[in-house]
Enzyme design. Structure first.
Site, mmCIF file in Angstrom:
data_model
loop_
_atom_site.group_PDB
_atom_site.id
_atom_site.type_symbol
_atom_site.label_atom_id
_atom_site.label_comp_id
_atom_site.label_asym_id
_atom_site.label_seq_id
_atom_site.Cartn_x
_atom_site.Cartn_y
_atom_site.Cartn_z
ATOM 1 N N HIS A 1 42.776 28.089 31.765
ATOM 2 C CA HIS A 1 42.233 28.375 30.440
ATOM 3 C C HIS A 1 43.262 28.218 29.329
ATOM 4 C CE1 HIS A 1 43.649 32.602 31.332
ATOM 5 N NE2 HIS A 1 44.049 32.476 30.089
ATOM 6 N N SER B 1 49.277 34.865 29.715
ATOM 7 C CA SER B 1 48.487 34.096 30.681
ATOM 8 C C SER B 1 49.266 32.894 31.206
ATOM 9 C CB SER B 1 47.204 33.597 30.032
ATOM 10 O OG SER B 1 46.188 34.539 30.141
ATOM 11 N N ASP C 1 41.412 29.333 38.129
ATOM 12 C CA ASP C 1 42.064 29.417 36.820
ATOM 13 C C ASP C 1 43.539 29.021 36.891
ATOM 14 O OD1 ASP C 1 42.137 29.778 34.096
ATOM 15 O OD2 ASP C 1 42.622 31.913 34.221
#
Length: 526
Positions: A161, A264, A191
């Site tokens: 993402h 992230s 992911d």
């Protein structure tokens, strides 16, 4: 994560976080400290309130106190391999960017919505339209996340993402050097993404851990929260095997090392400097860290990254079954000793499972001799296997154990796991005859109810106090099977209920078809 987002500005590389320090609060703390000194000095009689207590001089204490353990040596070792990742998306070229907004705007009631697995790009309010109300035609969006080098020739790991739909990717190394990177491959299901920086062969890098951490082990996270690159936080492993509803392969490590937007794709390290997980999500009612973060385990990341490096995508084995966990009631109704394994709701048409003879109601208890804990465990196990490989499944079929050989197919890229939506089903099988257990259902043959099909019996009403209601069965459901036998009338249902009771079972297994899914429900025998 495409967590930290700014529209192009005069200086798009600088982000001003809100009030990091609060001088007024610092001043207040200073006042309290001064007051404390004054109170000590004004003790009655000029004596200290601590007279008679034993004290060690500050100089002696400094000499004798052991040096507290720290993470400085570890951080010095691993921090150079961690990078900040910056991406740009041109909305004019990629309309999907508008659909990738942070769920903060739409899922405000959900703590996971504040920092979901698929963060996307958060657009400031009003950014979607021009001031005059006309739709925006062109806007460049920037997003920031984290990553880390896994080889000296520039391969690096981040989250899918973070780089999803990116027109350009830049990484900033720990020494401040900025490089252009390209996306080698992505895997939305886990992911994860692999990117590559060309031009050098001596990048500092880190390795994945060979073993899963234990609950309570120290963990150090390094990343780029809120654009503040090179940030280090520490905590412990809080839990293993977390399912946060992000997908069929959820198996997260939970940590309490603070991670925020921008972390992230960054690494979490053990005390040996090995990567135990990739930071990907937090649970947060407020939008900031509350000490509940989730990492993709190193063993998952290794398998995915290897495939991305080899062919730019990930292929997974496909069994072709819709499954659910085996509860204690289901295990009892099927005669299983333990509530383990995955019960097959429906094998998909022409799937490897269907071709091998696996049927609805079968329980898959082991794969190649390794026990299956639940439906998620089965999905993860099959997903790690190569398409075309042959596996042996231990199956509990109609009260007996057997072994089935299956040649796995390839998981279709567009196939989505269908959730077992709970239908609002209620039912009562009329006036039961003597000795027949009562479920609290009113039933009618499916053929007598328009739109219900020709198989099974339809639930026409439910006693809200009955056993079936307590298991979520609702009006409109179609019962296809009771205790392993197909049913087409109320008499069929009664016969199977009597049989289950005579066999000493405490619950009976029903195969129930709702509007969107077929599932098994274990209902207590009243």
């Amino acid at each position: 994560m495409n967590d930290h987002v700014n529209p192009d500005s005069a200086n798009p590389h600088v982000t001003k976080p809100r009030a990091i320090l609060k001088p007024r609060r610092l001043a207040l703390l200073g006042t309290v400290a001064a007051l404390g000194v004054a109170v000590l000095a004004a003790a009655p009689g000029g004596h200290s309130p601590f007279d008679g207590a034993s004290f060690t001089s500050p100089a002696l204490a400094a000499e004798t106190a052991p040096t507290p353990p720290g993470f400085a040596d570890l951080v010095t070792k691993v921090k150079p391999a961690v990078i900040s990742v910056r991406v740009k998306i041109d909305q004019a070229d990629d309309k999907s960017a508008m659909l990738q907004q942070n769920r903060m705007d739409s899922d405000e009631d959900s703590p996971f919505g504040q920092f979901p697995k698929e963060f996307g790009f958060r657009l400031p309010k009003g950014m979607q339209q021009m001031p005059n109300g006309m739709p925006q035609r062109h806007r460049v969006i920037t997003g920031e996340g984290s990553g880390f080098f896994i080889s000296p020739d520039g391969y690096a790991v981040t989250n899918n993402h973070v780089v999803d739909h990116a027109q350009s990717v830049q990484v900033t190394a720990d020494d401040g050097t900025i490089y252009t990177a390209k996306v080698i491959g992505t895997d939305p299901k886990t992911d994860l993404a692999l990117i590559k920086v060309d031009g050098k062969k001596d990048f500092p890098f880190v390795k994945f851990s060979e073993q899963r951490p234990r609950i309570g082990d120290w963990v150090v996270a390094v990343g780029n929260p809120f654009g503040l690159g090179g940030t280090v936080t520490a905590g412990i492993v809080s839990a293993n095997g977390r399912d946060i509803g992000a997908g069929p392969y959820d198996d997260y490590i939970q940590i309490d090392a603070p991670i925020n937007k921008g972390n992230s794709g960054g690494p979490a390290f053990d005390m040996n400097g090995n990567v135990i997980g990739v930071n990907t999500a937090i649970f947060s009612p407020s939008g900031g860290s509350v000490g509940i973060g989730f990492d993709i385990p190193a063993n998952t990341a290794k398998l995915v990254v290897a495939q991305l490096k080899d062919k730019g995508s990930v292929t997974r084995g496909w069994l072709g079954v819709q499954v659910q966990p085996v509860t204690a009631d289901i295990a009892d109704s099927l005669g299983l000793k333990e509530a383990k394994g995955a019960i097959v709701d429906t094998p998909q048409d022409n799937s490897p499972a269907a071709k091998a003879g696996i049927e609805a109601g079968d329980v898959i208890t082991a794969v190649n001799g390794t026990a299956v804990k639940d439906s998620r465990d089965l999905a993860r196990t099959i997903g790690t296997m190569a398409p075309g490989s042959s596996v042996k499944l231990d199956v509990w079929h109609k009260g007996e154990s057997k072994t089935v050989s299956v040649n796995l197919g390839e998981l279709p890229n567009e196939r989505q796991a269908k959730a077992n939506d709970k239908a609002n089903d209620k039912a009562d099988e009329g006036q039961p005859s003597a000795g027949t257990p009562r479920l609290g259902l009113s039933l009618a043959p499916a053929g007598d109810v328009q739109g219900a099909g020709q198989k099974g019996v339809v639930v026409t009403s439910v006693d809200p106090e009955g056993p079936a209601a307590s298991r979520g069965i609702q009006t409109g459901d179609v019962i296809l099977n009771v205790g392993g036998k197909a049913v087409g009338s109320i008499d069929d249902v009664r016969a199977e209920l009597k049989q289950a009771k005579s066999a000493g079972k405490r619950s009976v297994l029903l195969q129930v078809k709702s509007a969107e899914a077929t599932k098994f429900v274990a209902v207590p025998l009243a």
